[in-house]
Design a protein around this motif. Structure first.
Motif, PDB file in Angstrom:
ATOM      1  N   PHE A   1    -103.921 -82.491 -75.171  1.00  0.00           N
ATOM      2  CA  PHE A   1    -103.590 -83.681 -74.383  1.00  0.00           C
ATOM      3  C   PHE A   1    -102.085 -83.904 -74.367  1.00  0.00           C
ATOM      4  CE2 PHE A   1    -107.869 -84.652 -76.178  1.00  0.00           C
ATOM      5  CZ  PHE A   1    -108.572 -84.673 -74.991  1.00  0.00           C
ATOM      6  N   PRO A   2    -101.543 -84.407 -73.233  1.00  0.00           N
ATOM      7  CA  PRO A   2    -102.229 -84.583 -71.945  1.00  0.00           C
ATOM      8  C   PRO A   2    -102.301 -83.271 -71.167  1.00  0.00           C
ATOM      9  CG  PRO A   2     -99.953 -85.284 -71.747  1.00  0.00           C
ATOM     10  CD  PRO A   2    -100.141 -84.882 -73.186  1.00  0.00           C
ATOM     11  N   THR A   3    -103.297 -83.164 -70.307  1.00  0.00           N
ATOM     12  CA  THR A   3    -103.429 -82.043 -69.384  1.00  0.00           C
ATOM     13  C   THR A   3    -103.361 -82.596 -67.963  1.00  0.00           C
ATOM     14  OG1 THR A   3    -104.746 -80.663 -70.871  1.00  0.00           O
ATOM     15  CG2 THR A   3    -104.969 -80.246 -68.509  1.00  0.00           C
ATOM     16  N   ILE A   4    -102.578 -81.963 -67.100  1.00  0.00           N
ATOM     17  CA  ILE A   4    -102.438 -82.432 -65.720  1.00  0.00           C
ATOM     18  C   ILE A   4    -102.966 -81.365 -64.763  1.00  0.00           C
ATOM     19  CG2 ILE A   4    -100.846 -83.156 -63.898  1.00  0.00           C
ATOM     20  CD1 ILE A   4     -98.977 -84.187 -66.071  1.00  0.00           C
ATOM     21  N   LYS A   5    -103.882 -81.780 -63.898  1.00  0.00           N
ATOM     22  CA  LYS A   5    -104.431 -80.898 -62.872  1.00  0.00           C
ATOM     23  C   LYS A   5    -104.010 -81.394 -61.497  1.00  0.00           C
ATOM     24  CE  LYS A   5    -106.805 -78.190 -65.671  1.00  0.00           C
ATOM     25  NZ  LYS A   5    -106.606 -76.732 -65.749  1.00  0.00           N
ATOM     26  N   MET A   6    -103.846 -80.471 -60.563  1.00  0.00           N
ATOM     27  CA  MET A   6    -103.442 -80.820 -59.199  1.00  0.00           C
ATOM     28  C   MET A   6    -104.392 -80.176 -58.197  1.00  0.00           C
ATOM     29  SD  MET A   6     -99.307 -80.130 -59.407  1.00  0.00           S
ATOM     30  CE  MET A   6     -99.532 -78.357 -59.249  1.00  0.00           C
ATOM     31  N   TYR A   7    -104.592 -80.883 -57.098  1.00  0.00           N
ATOM     32  CA  TYR A   7    -105.372 -80.334 -55.980  1.00  0.00           C
ATOM     33  C   TYR A   7    -104.517 -80.391 -54.721  1.00  0.00           C
ATOM     34  CZ  TYR A   7    -109.741 -80.710 -58.670  1.00  0.00           C
ATOM     35  OH  TYR A   7    -110.742 -80.575 -59.608  1.00  0.00           O
ATOM     36  N   GLY A   8    -104.469 -79.270 -53.998  1.00  0.00           N
ATOM     37  CA  GLY A   8    -103.774 -79.272 -52.718  1.00  0.00           C
ATOM     38  C   GLY A   8    -104.590 -80.011 -51.665  1.00  0.00           C
ATOM     39  N   MET A   9    -104.059 -80.121 -50.458  1.00  0.00           N
ATOM     40  CA  MET A   9    -104.756 -80.833 -49.385  1.00  0.00           C
ATOM     41  C   MET A   9    -106.049 -80.111 -49.021  1.00  0.00           C
ATOM     42  SD  MET A   9    -101.513 -82.059 -47.063  1.00  0.00           S
ATOM     43  CE  MET A   9    -102.495 -82.574 -45.677  1.00  0.00           C
ATOM     44  N   ASN A  10    -107.053 -80.902 -48.657  1.00  0.00           N
ATOM     45  CA  ASN A  10    -108.348 -80.349 -48.279  1.00  0.00           C
ATOM     46  C   ASN A  10    -108.265 -79.886 -46.826  1.00  0.00           C
ATOM     47  OD1 ASN A  10    -111.008 -79.611 -48.357  1.00  0.00           O
ATOM     48  ND2 ASN A  10    -111.746 -81.583 -49.077  1.00  0.00           N
TER      49      ASN A  10
END
Length: 378
Positions: free
Chosen positions: A98-107
């Motif tokens: 911790f902490p862990t950061i995740k990202m998502y690109g545009m759908n």
């Protein structure tokens, strides 16, 4: 007694450890295993923080994460999950610390329906670096530069144009353009001073957004440089009271609008434009700053701004005194435009229009039997 006090202290520590790290009043969405799927069901980029309340590094990143959410509100979705409690979520993302950061690109259309794959954020855990990473997720391919010719093929299709002073497309416009609910619209940009700008005789302000539909007058939304909000832009383009309709990745055909053929718009007052004032439409004549009228967006309202001596002609025809800064609202009550109701006030134009739309005003009768409204400036 000491044992009881010790137990109470232990309980307080347990409660403190399980409290949500982010307030519901803030811009970070506090999530759990049940709310996370809906949060991810969006065309927007996503930044997701997986944390534990007792983690010192998580506490350090807290104000930076809040600042990130506020800065990107409406453009990038920013959320957080207490993965020490939501263990299934932690396992799904393979959290090892911790902490862990995740990202998502545009759908995008390419991955829609297949699920987006989360990316690992591995840069500095500071506001500026995280914001740069989030903005890097935005796909600007949904907005094209308007062709210099602006031919009939473009004009024949519904489209939205951003009139801007800058070369780069603002992130907010790229994200709005990617909404599947708006896929029936083409999105363009025109930079001030470029050849494509010469296709437009009058642009109310730079920057601004205009919605063009075949056989209709364009609808304009002036923007404040760097201060445009996603909800404001989305509502305007949708012609809707809610921006939520542009949020879901589920695409639906736009609903057909009911009501008169003339909807909201802003026009210079003349004998020609007065013809737009018809039954079912509120006609607003504002003898003041043009910008105030252009900043309003109401359904079934036609705004007339004043040039030259046209306001004096209108006042004389109606036998009214229209002092500077006053607003006159006329509501035709028959198709011929020979009968109407009106309000004349020096109150703020926005407040007055809102009250008229909601029916919270005292209308007065206006007899136009001698000269119909469309011919008053004749």
């Amino acid at each position: 007694m000491g044992r009881i006090a010790g137990t109470a202290t232990l309980l307080l520590l347990c409660v403190a450890a399980t409290e949500a790290m982010f307030s519901a009043k803030g811009d970070v969405e506090q999530l759990d295993g049940k709310t996370l799927p809906k949060f991810l069901n969006t065309h927007k980029p996503v930044m997701l923080l997986l944390y534990a309340p007792w983690c010192g590094h998580c506490k350090a990143i807290h104000p930076e994460w809040e600042k990130l959410a506020t800065s990107l509100k409406g453009i990038v979705k920013v959320g957080a999950v207490d993965a020490s409690q939501e263990k299934d979520v932690g396992q799904t993302y393979g959290v090892q610390g911790f902490p862990t950061i995740k990202m998502y690109g545009m759908n995008t259309p390419a991955n829609r329906g297949k699920g987006r794959k989360p990316l690992d954020y591995q840069q500095k855990r500071e506001f500026a670096a995280m914001k740069a990473g989030a903005l890097g997720l935005i796909d600007g391919g949904y907005v094209q530069s308007l062709p210099a010719t602006y031919d009939d093929a473009v004009k024949a299709t519904p489209h939205v144009v951003l009139f801007t002073k800058k070369d780069k497309t603002p992130p907010i416009f790229s994200v709005v353009a990617a909404s599947p609910k708006l896929k029936h619209l083409a999105f363009y940009k025109v930079q001030e001073g470029k050849k494509a700008a010469s296709n437009f005789d009058s642009v109310p302000s730079w920057p601004s957004i205009a919605v063009f539909n075949p056989n209709e007058e364009p609808r304009w939304l002036p923007l404040s440089e760097g201060k445009a909000k996603y909800d404001t832009v989305a509502k305007f383009i949708l012609g809707s009271e809610s921006a939520d309709a542009a949020e879901s990745t589920e695409a639906k055909a736009p609903e057909k609008k009911k009501g008169p053929s003339v909807t909201s718009g802003s026009f210079e007052l003349s004998s020609a434009t007065l013809g737009r004032c018809q039954k079912g439409v509120l006609c607003v004549f504002h003898n003041g700053p043009r910008e105030k009228v252009l900043s309003l967006n109401e359904k079934k309202v036609v705004f007339f701004t004043v040039l030259g001596d046209s306001i004096e002609k209108l006042a004389a025809a109606l036998t009214m005194d229209l002092p500077s800064g006053s607003t006159l609202i006329i509501r035709p009550t028959n198709p011929e435009g020979t009968a109407a109701k009106y309000i004349l006030s020096s109150n703020d134009v926005g407040e007055l229009v809102g009250a008229a739309v909601n029916g919270d005003v005292q209308w007065k009768k206006l007899d136009l039997s001698e000269t119909p409204l469309s011919k008053l400036l004749g």
